[in-house]
Scaffold this motif. Structure first.
Motif, PDB file in Angstrom:
ATOM      1  N   LEU A   6       0.865  -1.173   0.000  1.00 49.49           N
ATOM      2  CA  LEU A   6       0.000   0.000   0.000  1.00 49.49           C
ATOM      3  C   LEU A   6       0.899   1.220   0.000  1.00 49.49           C
ATOM      4  CD1 LEU A   6      -2.836   1.278   0.373  1.00 49.49           C
ATOM      5  CD2 LEU A   6      -2.461   1.080   2.835  1.00 49.49           C
ATOM      6  N   LYS A   7       0.631   2.146  -0.923  1.00 48.12           N
ATOM      7  CA  LYS A   7       1.448   3.352  -1.026  1.00 48.12           C
ATOM      8  C   LYS A   7       0.584   4.563  -0.723  1.00 48.12           C
ATOM      9  CE  LYS A   7       4.583   3.288  -4.239  1.00 48.12           C
ATOM     10  NZ  LYS A   7       5.877   3.009  -3.756  1.00 48.12           N
ATOM     11  N   VAL A   8       1.200   5.563  -0.130  1.00 44.86           N
ATOM     12  CA  VAL A   8       0.490   6.788   0.217  1.00 44.86           C
ATOM     13  C   VAL A   8       1.351   7.983  -0.196  1.00 44.86           C
ATOM     14  CG1 VAL A   8      -0.463   8.157   2.097  1.00 44.86           C
ATOM     15  CG2 VAL A   8      -0.650   5.672   2.167  1.00 44.86           C
ATOM     16  N   ALA A   9       0.760   8.901  -0.947  1.00 42.85           N
ATOM     17  CA  ALA A   9       1.460  10.130  -1.337  1.00 42.85           C
ATOM     18  C   ALA A   9       0.893  11.288  -0.532  1.00 42.85           C
ATOM     19  CB  ALA A   9       1.279  10.400  -2.822  1.00 42.85           C
ATOM     20  N   GLY A  10       1.778  12.100   0.014  1.00 42.26           N
ATOM     21  CA  GLY A  10       1.355  13.279   0.752  1.00 42.26           C
ATOM     22  C   GLY A  10       0.881  14.372  -0.183  1.00 42.26           C
ATOM     23  N   PRO A  11       0.272  15.412   0.346  1.00 40.81           N
ATOM     24  CA  PRO A  11      -0.204  16.521  -0.477  1.00 40.81           C
ATOM     25  C   PRO A  11       0.935  17.127  -1.299  1.00 40.81           C
ATOM     26  CG  PRO A  11      -0.996  16.727   1.779  1.00 40.81           C
ATOM     27  CD  PRO A  11      -0.010  15.608   1.769  1.00 40.81           C
ATOM     28  N   GLY A  12       0.719  17.250  -2.591  1.00 43.96           N
ATOM     29  CA  GLY A  12       1.712  17.850  -3.479  1.00 43.96           C
ATOM     30  C   GLY A  12       2.870  16.938  -3.838  1.00 43.96           C
ATOM     31  N   GLU A  13       2.917  15.715  -3.348  1.00 48.00           N
ATOM     32  CA  GLU A  13       4.006  14.791  -3.674  1.00 48.00           C
ATOM     33  C   GLU A  13       3.702  14.060  -4.962  1.00 48.00           C
ATOM     34  OE1 GLU A  13       4.621  12.150  -0.406  1.00 48.00           O
ATOM     35  OE2 GLU A  13       5.384  13.707   0.903  1.00 48.00           O
ATOM     36  N   ARG A  14       4.727  13.900  -5.792  1.00 48.59           N
ATOM     37  CA  ARG A  14       4.560  13.200  -7.063  1.00 48.59           C
ATOM     38  C   ARG A  14       4.633  11.696  -6.866  1.00 48.59           C
ATOM     39  NH1 ARG A  14       8.310  13.601 -12.405  1.00 48.59           N
ATOM     40  NH2 ARG A  14       7.094  12.147 -13.628  1.00 48.59           N
ATOM     41  N   TYR A  15       5.542  11.239  -6.033  1.00 48.57           N
ATOM     42  CA  TYR A  15       5.717   9.817  -5.789  1.00 48.57           C
ATOM     43  C   TYR A  15       5.297   9.481  -4.368  1.00 48.57           C
ATOM     44  CZ  TYR A  15       8.465  10.010 -10.027  1.00 48.57           C
ATOM     45  OH  TYR A  15       8.862  10.201 -11.318  1.00 48.57           O
ATOM     46  N   SER A  16       4.828   8.286  -4.196  1.00 49.81           N
ATOM     47  CA  SER A  16       4.419   7.865  -2.864  1.00 49.81           C
ATOM     48  C   SER A  16       5.370   6.807  -2.345  1.00 49.81           C
ATOM     49  CB  SER A  16       2.995   7.324  -2.900  1.00 49.81           C
ATOM     50  OG  SER A  16       2.891   6.275  -3.828  1.00 49.81           O
ATOM     51  N   GLU A  17       5.476   6.736  -1.054  1.00 52.16           N
ATOM     52  CA  GLU A  17       6.301   5.719  -0.401  1.00 52.16           C
ATOM     53  C   GLU A  17       5.413   4.589   0.096  1.00 52.16           C
ATOM     54  OE1 GLU A  17       9.356   4.819  -0.112  1.00 52.16           O
ATOM     55  OE2 GLU A  17      10.157   6.549  -1.134  1.00 52.16           O
ATOM     56  N   THR A  18       6.028   3.461   0.309  1.00 44.28           N
ATOM     57  CA  THR A  18       5.308   2.302   0.790  1.00 44.28           C
ATOM     58  C   THR A  18       4.875   2.528   2.235  1.00 44.28           C
ATOM     59  OG1 THR A  18       6.589   0.894  -0.667  1.00 44.28           O
ATOM     60  CG2 THR A  18       5.470  -0.185   1.171  1.00 44.28           C
ATOM     61  N   ASN A  19       3.614   2.317   2.488  1.00 40.85           N
ATOM     62  CA  ASN A  19       3.049   2.480   3.820  1.00 40.85           C
ATOM     63  C   ASN A  19       2.868   1.125   4.503  1.00 40.85           C
ATOM     64  OD1 ASN A  19       1.935   3.763   6.007  1.00 40.85           O
ATOM     65  ND2 ASN A  19      -0.070   3.992   5.100  1.00 40.85           N
ATOM     66  N   ALA A  20       2.641   0.083   3.718  1.00 42.27           N
ATOM     67  CA  ALA A  20       2.472  -1.271   4.258  1.00 42.27           C
ATOM     68  C   ALA A  20       2.882  -2.278   3.195  1.00 42.27           C
ATOM     69  CB  ALA A  20       1.031  -1.507   4.665  1.00 42.27           C
ATOM     70  N   GLU A  21       3.527  -3.353   3.633  1.00 40.73           N
ATOM     71  CA  GLU A  21       3.883  -4.450   2.731  1.00 40.73           C
ATOM     72  C   GLU A  21       3.176  -5.704   3.226  1.00 40.73           C
ATOM     73  OE1 GLU A  21       8.303  -3.302   1.213  1.00 40.73           O
ATOM     74  OE2 GLU A  21       8.128  -4.017   3.257  1.00 40.73           O
ATOM     75  N   PHE A  22       2.543  -6.407   2.302  1.00 36.47           N
ATOM     76  CA  PHE A  22       1.796  -7.603   2.652  1.00 36.47           C
ATOM     77  C   PHE A  22       2.597  -8.845   2.284  1.00 36.47           C
ATOM     78  CE2 PHE A  22      -1.200  -4.199   1.656  1.00 36.47           C
ATOM     79  CZ  PHE A  22      -1.798  -4.071   2.901  1.00 36.47           C
ATOM     80  N   THR A  23       2.448  -9.896   3.066  1.00 35.97           N
ATOM     81  CA  THR A  23       3.265 -11.094   2.889  1.00 35.97           C
ATOM     82  C   THR A  23       2.426 -12.361   2.777  1.00 35.97           C
ATOM     83  OG1 THR A  23       3.492 -11.336   5.275  1.00 35.97           O
ATOM     84  CG2 THR A  23       5.213 -10.081   4.143  1.00 35.97           C
ATOM     85  N   ASP A  24       1.166 -12.227   2.437  1.00 32.39           N
ATOM     86  CA  ASP A  24       0.319 -13.403   2.348  1.00 32.39           C
ATOM     87  C   ASP A  24       0.297 -13.951   0.919  1.00 32.39           C
ATOM     88  OD1 ASP A  24      -0.932 -11.044   1.629  1.00 32.39           O
ATOM     89  OD2 ASP A  24      -2.873 -11.581   2.461  1.00 32.39           O
TER      90      ASP A  24
END
Length: 128
Positions: A6-24
């Motif tokens: 799951l990725k989340v981009a902050g206001p005005g950000e072009r790229y988002s960073e990973t907020n959660a990684e799933f392993t199932d």
């Protein structure tokens, strides 16, 4: 279906960073009924990785580990598509993410996948 993130981009950000990684890992015989095969796969959690199913099992390659720019050149194999192990004679491909994998004439073909500065036009072939 294997992991992801799951990725989340902050206001005005072009790229988002990973907020959660799933392993199932999940499987389905028909695309409607799903069974969880495991809650945690056996390699380091990541996003933007690639997976292919072959007659010899499943292969997973590369991806972003933890953050968008922490790229890998890992290659894993699981005959049962659940219990992955590192491939001991991994081909010498550069670190990248978002490549594509294909099974072709008994080989695994790793297609493209950009690193930080390259649009990702290289191709590697691995014979398991």
């Amino acid at each position: 279906l294997i992991g992801g993130g799951l990725k989340v981009a902050g206001p005005g950000e072009r790229y988002s960073e990973t907020n959660a990684e799933f392993t199932d890992i999940w499987s389905s015989p028909d695309g409607a009924t799903w069974t969880r095969r495991t809650e945690k796969f056996s390699f380091t959690p990541r996003t933007h990785f690639s997976v292919v199913s072959t007659p010899k099992g499943c292969f997973v390659s590369d991806g972003s580990v933890g953050t968008q720019n922490n790229l890998s050149n890992d290659l894993f194999h699981a005959p049962d598509c659940v219990n992955f192990e590192p491939v001991p004679d991994t081909p010498p491909f550069e670190k990248r993410h978002a490549s594509s994998l294909a099974y072709f004439n008994g080989s695994i073909v790793i297609l493209g996948g950009p690193d930080t500065y390259d649009p990702g036009t290289k191709v590697w072939q691995y014979f398991p």
